[in-house]
Design a protein around this motif. Sequence first.
Motif, PDB file in Angstrom:
ATOM      1  N   SER A 103       0.832  -1.207   0.000  1.00 36.89           N
ATOM      2  CA  SER A 103       0.000   0.000   0.000  1.00 36.89           C
ATOM      3  C   SER A 103       0.869   1.260   0.000  1.00 36.89           C
ATOM      4  N   ALA A 104       0.211   2.396  -0.216  1.00 35.19           N
ATOM      5  CA  ALA A 104       0.933   3.664  -0.313  1.00 35.19           C
ATOM      6  C   ALA A 104       1.291   4.210   1.061  1.00 35.19           C
ATOM      7  N   ASP A 105       2.421   4.908   1.136  1.00 37.51           N
ATOM      8  CA  ASP A 105       2.895   5.478   2.397  1.00 37.51           C
ATOM      9  C   ASP A 105       2.100   6.698   2.831  1.00 37.51           C
ATOM     10  N   LEU A 230      -1.534  16.713  -2.378  1.00 34.22           N
ATOM     11  CA  LEU A 230      -0.159  16.273  -2.613  1.00 34.22           C
ATOM     12  C   LEU A 230       0.019  14.826  -2.150  1.00 34.22           C
ATOM     13  N   ALA A 231      -0.596  14.481  -1.016  1.00 28.21           N
ATOM     14  CA  ALA A 231      -0.501  13.107  -0.514  1.00 28.21           C
ATOM     15  C   ALA A 231      -1.082  12.124  -1.520  1.00 28.21           C
ATOM     16  N   ALA A 232      -2.230  12.478  -2.111  1.00 32.06           N
ATOM     17  CA  ALA A 232      -2.857  11.606  -3.103  1.00 32.06           C
ATOM     18  C   ALA A 232      -1.981  11.481  -4.350  1.00 32.06           C
ATOM     19  N   LYS A 233      -1.370  12.585  -4.750  1.00 32.19           N
ATOM     20  CA  LYS A 233      -0.479  12.569  -5.917  1.00 32.19           C
ATOM     21  C   LYS A 233       0.724  11.660  -5.661  1.00 32.19           C
ATOM     22  N   LEU A 234       1.323  11.789  -4.475  1.00 34.95           N
ATOM     23  CA  LEU A 234       2.476  10.961  -4.137  1.00 34.95           C
ATOM     24  C   LEU A 234       2.098   9.490  -4.031  1.00 34.95           C
TER      25      LEU A 234
END
Length: 485
Positions: A103-105, A230-234
């Motif tokens: 999963s994403a950080d 930005l979190a979603a983009k990363l």
Amino acid sequence: METQNRHLTTSWGAPVGDNQNSLTAGARGPTLIQDVHLLEKLAHFNRERVPERVVHAKGAGAHGYFEVTNDVSAYTKARFLSEVGKRTPVFIRFSTVAGELGSADTVRDPRGFAVKFYTEEGNYDLVGNNTPVFFIRDAIKFPDFIHTQKRHPQTHLKNPNAVWDFWSLSPESLHQVTILMSDRGIPATLRHMHGFGSHTFKWVNADGQGIWVKYHFKTEQGVKNLDVELAAKLAGENPDYHIEDLFNAIDKGDFPAWKLYVQMMPLEDAKTYRFDPFDVTKVWSQKDYPLIEVGRMVLNRNPDNYFAEVEQATFSPGAFVPGIEASPDKMLQGRLFAYADAHRYRVGPNHHTLPINKPVVEVNNNQRDGQMRSDRNGGNSIYYEPNSYGGAADSAAYKTAAFEVTGSADSVPYDHDDHYTQAGDLYRLLRVEERGRLVNNIVNAMKPVEKDEIKLRQISHFYKADPEWGQAIAEELGLRVPQLS
């Protein structure tokens, strides 16, 4: 990195003559079962993944040291805290909670903050989060809570209905939900967040006198958080952003550090404090119990091998050393069993013999055999106790301090049910713009919930914490604050 030529070998050390082509009966014939190198490679490959952690599956880790900066020996006999300047090696694992290994950080989630101190009296594990509280306060609710954070058994999708249904029916979660939905729900990096032991623990000094404590790791890098967009983009472009950031920072010598503080509460105060001091959904006011500096933790070395160190690292809140003991916190009491049991299942009954988990002191017990025994298995030493042959024996000097228990054996709830004061206080501490983002995050998270009944029940909790807060969420969701008795 070593670059000299070395022979490729099998696991039993025999040189491999051909690692490009399997043994076959002629150029086009079937593969021969006698190709033991091929069989070993395939069999090991099939077993290269130990089961991922049920929670905290994805993480990053680093080595470092902890140095005492303030004399606290009057309060605990733990040797690694015994004198100013004393250093103890540590390994820390940061993690998300709900997501899987891939999963994403940068998702909105608490972060695990687990520290292993390799002390001269054995390993001490402080297994906490980047939040001072938790969603629930009794371990009997933990499997149900985690199920709501995982995937729906039919759709295999995340299920906001389950998330908010559980939270709305568990008002004790409100304090942690507030933190999670605030700016701090998505740390900018693992270096820019605080860490907490979360639970209440007991320190005991050399005279047998005890005191209740709570741990606070304060980041020296400052707290920084990520904007939602930005979190979603990363998450899409670099789902390993936090792991990469921590590794690169240490690799270039930018060593992250935290100051460790504790709050101390006299044992007698626990009987009269206005909140139950063992309720992990509550904090102690720092006006009542100020932060006292203990030491400084620095991370200065990356793992050489992620699997061997980060993935196989095992932490348990029950890994105590003399001078540090448990409290009656019901969530902690359940974790004392659950964590070690999870490691026995996931890594094996001998997980403590692996290098990353192995204490720096000699281990003398009568545990023998079992899967993956990686040490001498006790050699020819005495394997039972008591015995007449000079084998390891217990010592009364290390007994747990006595504590008083009263009452009937029963399924008893906590006797403090004010779940709104601390959450409301936190809301009012936020700046106006922070409150706006908090409301927006909650609204966006609750919009997919199918039942208005669930939304209204949760809105009532926000309203009880602060009427302005509940009203703002209700309006954004196109609902009216329910009539409260």
